[in-house]
Scaffold this active site. Structure first.
Site, PDB file in Angstrom:
ATOM      1  CG  HIS A 137      14.822  -9.122  14.058  1.00 49.14           C
ATOM      2  ND1 HIS A 137      15.474 -10.128  13.387  1.00 49.14           N
ATOM      3  CD2 HIS A 137      15.003  -9.370  15.370  1.00 49.14           C
ATOM      4  CE1 HIS A 137      16.007 -10.957  14.270  1.00 49.14           C
ATOM      5  NE2 HIS A 137      15.737 -10.517  15.490  1.00 49.14           N
ATOM      6  CB  SER A 168      18.082  -1.651   6.841  1.00 49.54           C
ATOM      7  OG  SER A 168      19.157  -2.551   7.043  1.00 49.54           O
ATOM      8  CG  ASP A 176      19.446 -12.831  11.859  1.00 50.88           C
ATOM      9  OD1 ASP A 176      18.743 -12.488  12.827  1.00 50.88           O
ATOM     10  OD2 ASP A 176      19.391 -12.285  10.740  1.00 50.88           O
ATOM     11  CG  HIS A 177      15.491 -14.526  11.537  1.00 49.21           C
ATOM     12  ND1 HIS A 177      14.264 -14.217  12.061  1.00 49.21           N
ATOM     13  CD2 HIS A 177      16.049 -13.355  11.151  1.00 49.21           C
ATOM     14  CE1 HIS A 177      14.077 -12.904  11.987  1.00 49.21           C
ATOM     15  NE2 HIS A 177      15.156 -12.359  11.445  1.00 49.21           N
ATOM     16  CD  GLU A 184      10.533 -12.450  15.566  1.00 51.04           C
ATOM     17  OE1 GLU A 184      11.728 -12.478  15.205  1.00 51.04           O
ATOM     18  OE2 GLU A 184       9.588 -12.283  14.780  1.00 51.04           O
TER      19      GLU A 184
HETATM   20  P1  13P Z   1      16.948  -5.398   7.553  1.00 54.99           P
HETATM   21  O1  13P Z   1      16.401  -6.167   6.400  1.00 54.99           O
HETATM   22  O2  13P Z   1      16.117  -4.182   7.845  1.00 54.99           O
HETATM   23  O3  13P Z   1      18.389  -5.029   7.391  1.00 54.99           O
HETATM   24  O4  13P Z   1      16.832  -6.327   8.855  1.00 54.99           O
HETATM   25  C1  13P Z   1      17.798  -7.305   9.096  1.00 54.99           C
HETATM   26  C2  13P Z   1      17.403  -8.257  10.179  1.00 54.99           C
HETATM   27  O5  13P Z   1      16.469  -8.062  10.927  1.00 54.99           O
HETATM   28  C3  13P Z   1      18.211  -9.463  10.312  1.00 54.99           C
HETATM   29  O6  13P Z   1      17.658 -10.340  11.233  1.00 54.99           O
HETATM   30  O1  G3H Z   2      16.371 -11.239   8.766  1.00 54.89           O
HETATM   31  C1  G3H Z   2      16.938 -11.845   7.868  1.00 54.89           C
HETATM   32  C2  G3H Z   2      18.293 -11.509   7.461  1.00 54.89           C
HETATM   33  O2  G3H Z   2      18.305 -10.279   6.768  1.00 54.89           O
HETATM   34  C3  G3H Z   2      18.958 -12.616   6.732  1.00 54.89           C
HETATM   35  O3  G3H Z   2      18.512 -12.766   5.443  1.00 54.89           O
HETATM   36  O4  G3H Z   2      18.137 -15.216   5.163  1.00 54.89           O
HETATM   37  O5  G3H Z   2      18.514 -13.690   3.208  1.00 54.89           O
HETATM   38  O6  G3H Z   2      20.392 -14.261   4.735  1.00 54.89           O
HETATM   39  P1  G3H Z   2      18.910 -14.078   4.594  1.00 54.89           P
HETATM   40 ZN    ZN Z   3      15.530 -10.353  11.335  1.00 61.18          ZN
END
Ligand code: 13P
Ligand code: G3H
Ligand code: ZN
Length: 311
Positions: A213, A216, A82-83, A134
């Site tokens: 993304h 939530s 992720d990211h 992205e």
């Molecule tokens: P939320 O913070 O809305 O759960 O998004 C998570 C996310 O996009 C992780 O990449």
């Molecule tokens: O989009 C980001 C995710 O929610 C991950 O967050 O870098 O705090 O683990 P984090």
């Molecule tokens: Zn994200």
């Protein structure tokens, strides 16, 4: 069965007008709660790991835990970075067994985003791994993601074809008004997503999987439990579930959920320790936390994503 890529998952999700949940993981209880919910509902799973989560739990531990989830459930599981912020972390995850990586070049200029994304897709595709890019900036603050509201910007639909063609990405995260973290809209502000942008993007990229993304819902039940048990989370607002269902019916095939997991886990820990102040066995407060994660994910799969029975 080894881990799968998201290719088949996304084809079926697009055709079936549902979405796959991509859940952020960083410990055993999260992985077990999510995997148990997916097993009960026969849902395909994407388990995703941020740079911060990988640093916290460590690559080898996470891989072994996710392997255990796969062996235990027999579900198709994709393991996703992720990211990812640069080629190096994407390469480390590809070399280390992930089946999907995100290269998040959204903070760069268009040309630089294309350049670094293309570098990752060339390496990933040569190793059988798929890539999420992205375009547009999603606001919010978490450990390794920090984009102010002023820096956030909707995706420009007229850029997407050139970006996808030049980079060869397999899916695209776009910005339509979602936001990372628990404070997605200001108090009193009506939550709004730019479905017009989503539709313009998908008109230009027919059949192409779009990623959301910051998706939530900040489920009120868990915020209330936290606040009833000594927490102080004020003015938390998430994405309404009906908007996520709408996105899933359109071109969105992957919906990212991290904040809701954090809230569910914290609710379980706080509630147990508040009710039993003399408790000091971690199993006694982590088991209820895991149960809340399982209930949350089950509800997401069945009532929001619509991917139950699709494994
Ligand atoms: P939320 O913070 O809305 O759960 O998004 C998570 C996310 O996009 C992780 O990449
Ligand atoms: O989009 C980001 C995710 O929610 C991950 O967050 O870098 O705090 O683990 P984090
Ligand atoms: Zn994200």
């Amino acid at each position: 069965m080894p881990f799968v890529t998201t290719t088949g998952m996304f084809q079926s999700a697009y055709a079936g007008a549902y979405a796959i949940g991509a859940f952020n993981v960083n410990n055993m209880e999260l992985i077990q709660g999510i995997a148990d919910a997916a097993a009960e509902t026969r849902a395909p799973l994407i388990l995703q790991v941020s740079a911060g989560a990988r640093k916290y739990a460590r690559h080898e531990y996470l891989m072994k835990l996710i392997e255990a989830a796969e062996a235990d459930t027999g579900l198709p599981i994709a393991v996703h970075l992720d990211h990812g912020e640069d080629f190096e972390i994407c390469k480390a995850c590809i070399d280390g067994g992930f089946t999907s990586v995100m290269i998040d070049g959204s903070k760069h200029t268009f040309a630089e985003n294309v350049r670094i994304t293309r570098e990752v897709t060339e390496y990933a595709h040569a190793h059988g791994v798929v890539v999420e890019g992205e375009l547009g900036r999603i606001a919010g603050i978490e450990d390794d993601v920090n984009v102010s509201d002023e820096d956030a910007g909707y995706t420009m639909p007229d850029e997407v074809e050139e970006f996808v063609t030049k980079t060869g990405v397999d899916s695209l995260a776009i910005s339509i008004g979602t936001n990372h973290g628990a404070f997605k809209f200001k108090p009193g502000q009506t939550p709004r997503l730019r479905f017009d942008i989503l539709d313009e993007v998908s008109a230009r990229l027919p059949g192409f999987p779009i990623v959301l993304h910051g998706a939530s819902s900040v489920v009120p039940k868990y915020v209330e439990i936290i606040n009833k048990n000594g927490g102080a989370i004020a003015d938390a607002v998430g994405i309404p579930e009906d908007m996520l269902r709408e996105a899933a019916r359109r071109a969105v095939c992957k919906i990212n959920i991290d904040t809701d997991l954090r809230l569910a886990m914290t609710a379980g820990v706080r509630e147990t320790l508040n009710n039993s102040p003399a408790e000091f066995d971690p199993r006694k407060y982590l088991a209820p936390a895991r149960d809340y994660v399982r209930a949350l994910v089950r509800d997401k799969i069945v009532n929001v994503l619509g991917c139950d029975g699709k494994a």
